[in-house]
Design an enzyme around this catalytic site. Structure first.
Site, mmCIF file in Angstrom:
data_model
loop_
_atom_site.group_PDB
_atom_site.id
_atom_site.type_symbol
_atom_site.label_atom_id
_atom_site.label_comp_id
_atom_site.label_asym_id
_atom_site.label_seq_id
_atom_site.Cartn_x
_atom_site.Cartn_y
_atom_site.Cartn_z
ATOM 1 N N SER A 111 -62.123 -4.421 8.728
ATOM 2 C CA SER A 111 -60.759 -4.212 8.242
ATOM 3 C C SER A 111 -60.162 -2.912 8.763
ATOM 4 C CB SER A 111 -60.750 -4.195 6.711
ATOM 5 O OG SER A 111 -59.526 -3.696 6.216
ATOM 6 N N LYS B 47 -51.871 -7.206 -0.245
ATOM 7 C CA LYS B 47 -53.317 -6.915 -0.261
ATOM 8 C C LYS B 47 -53.672 -5.829 0.745
ATOM 9 C CE LYS B 47 -54.414 -8.904 3.747
ATOM 10 N NZ LYS B 47 -55.193 -8.318 4.878
#
Length: 330
Positions: free
Chosen positions: A251, A188
């Site tokens: 992120s 991911k």
């Protein structure tokens, strides 16, 4: 009260340490950097990695591994994936034999293509548990509701770790698909980095939705090929982690991708982010793995060429859009 040692004083290790300390556990954090250790012990903060979060007094930081590991019942490897083997080599003669080792890194070993649980087992004789899922350190540290998953070859150890970390704001599930949990968490990061590139170029929600959806196909395709179960990749360690990593500015992967999409070099983007961006090493590792196994991973393929071969990101997107027609199901 359990004695828990975190090896690595980065953002997620510190956040989990704060969580456990709030439950009354005895928490120790080891880090190589003296300034990080001193700031935790003297000022009760770790502003280098986790700004404005108060660290309770039952968290003690060390520069000496032997001191930090003494009598530890749980040892959390809170270091990047590429140093997992080296840190295990450093501690194998001083680690308590009964301690449960927990890895929170997401990746595979680049040189060997081995999952991190395998790497740890090759170096240590201790039980190994993998913890993965959608979890930004910044949110865990301030008690925003979070759910993760733990897995192990022997699930009795996963259940012990589940009990250790369960808290009102932190829910932990178990999943006995160790391969799936590890592969989902690693791949991911590649898709999140690609989603960041698309954001940096200036594309919109349509493009991101396409990347995430087709990215899930790549995650499950290689995950099943490597021995994972398809349903795992639609759980916390696959779909859940993908959503949070592709959509949040917490992120690192997305932030690095945005900078690359705006025209920065990989080197400059990594320098600007200032912390390890796991998607870069994961992209290289899984590119070579999919080439060896002849697995179709077009997003990974194009991102690899953007990162390491100088391909223009817009040209890469055009290549993805112009591929031969096919059914969505394959």
């Amino acid at each position: 009260m359990s004695k828990v040692t975190f090896l690595g004083g980065g953002s997620f290790g510190t956040a989990l340490g704060v969580l456990l300390a709030s439950k009354g556990e005895e928490v120790r954090i080891w880090d190589r950097k003296k300034d990080v250790v001193e700031e935790i012990n003297k000022n009760r903060h770790n502003n280098k990695y986790l700004k404005d979060v108060f660290i309770p007094k039952n968290v003690t930081a060390f520069c000496d591994k032997k001191e930090a590991l003494k009598d530890a019942e749980y040892i959390v490897l809170a270091v990047p994936s590429h140093v997992i083997r080296s840190i295990c080599k450093e501690i194998k003669d001083i680690i308590p034999k009964s301690a449960i080792v927990i890895s929170i890194a997401k990746g595979i070993e680049e040189e060997s293509d081995k999952r991190l649980s395998v790497v740890i087992e090759e170096e240590l004789q201790n039980p190994v548990v993998i913890m993965s899922g959608p979890s930004h350190a910044e949110e865990v540290a301030i008690g925003i509701p979070t759910t993760l998953v733990v897995s192990s070859k022997d699930m009795k150890y996963a259940k012990k770790v589940q009990d250790l970390f369960m808290a009102p704001s932190f829910r932990v599930y178990t999943n006995d698909d160790l391969v799936g949990v590890e592969i989902g968490g690693a791949v991911k990061n590649i898709i999140a980095l690609a989603a960041g590139v698309a954001d940096g170029i200036g594309y919109g929600d349509n493009a991101k939705a396409a990347l995430m959806t087709r990215g899930m196909k790549e995650i499950s395709r290689i995950g099943v090929e490597l021995g994972g179960r398809a349903e795992t990749f639609f759980g916390l360690t696959g779909m859940g982690d993908l959503i949070v990593t592709c959509t949040s500015l917490h992120s690192r992967n997305r932030r690095a991708g945005i900078l690359i999409g705006k025209g920065e070099s990989l080197e400059d983007a990594l320098k600007d982010v200032g912390m390890v961006v796991e998607g870069v090493k994961a992209c290289k590792a899984f590119y070579h793995l999919k080439e060896t196994k002849n697995i179709s991973m077009p997003i990974t393929d194009i991102l690899y060429k953007v990162l390491f071969k100088g391909k223009d990101p817009i040209e890469g997107v055009n290549e993805l859009m112009a591929r031969d027609k096919k059914s969505e199901l394959y």
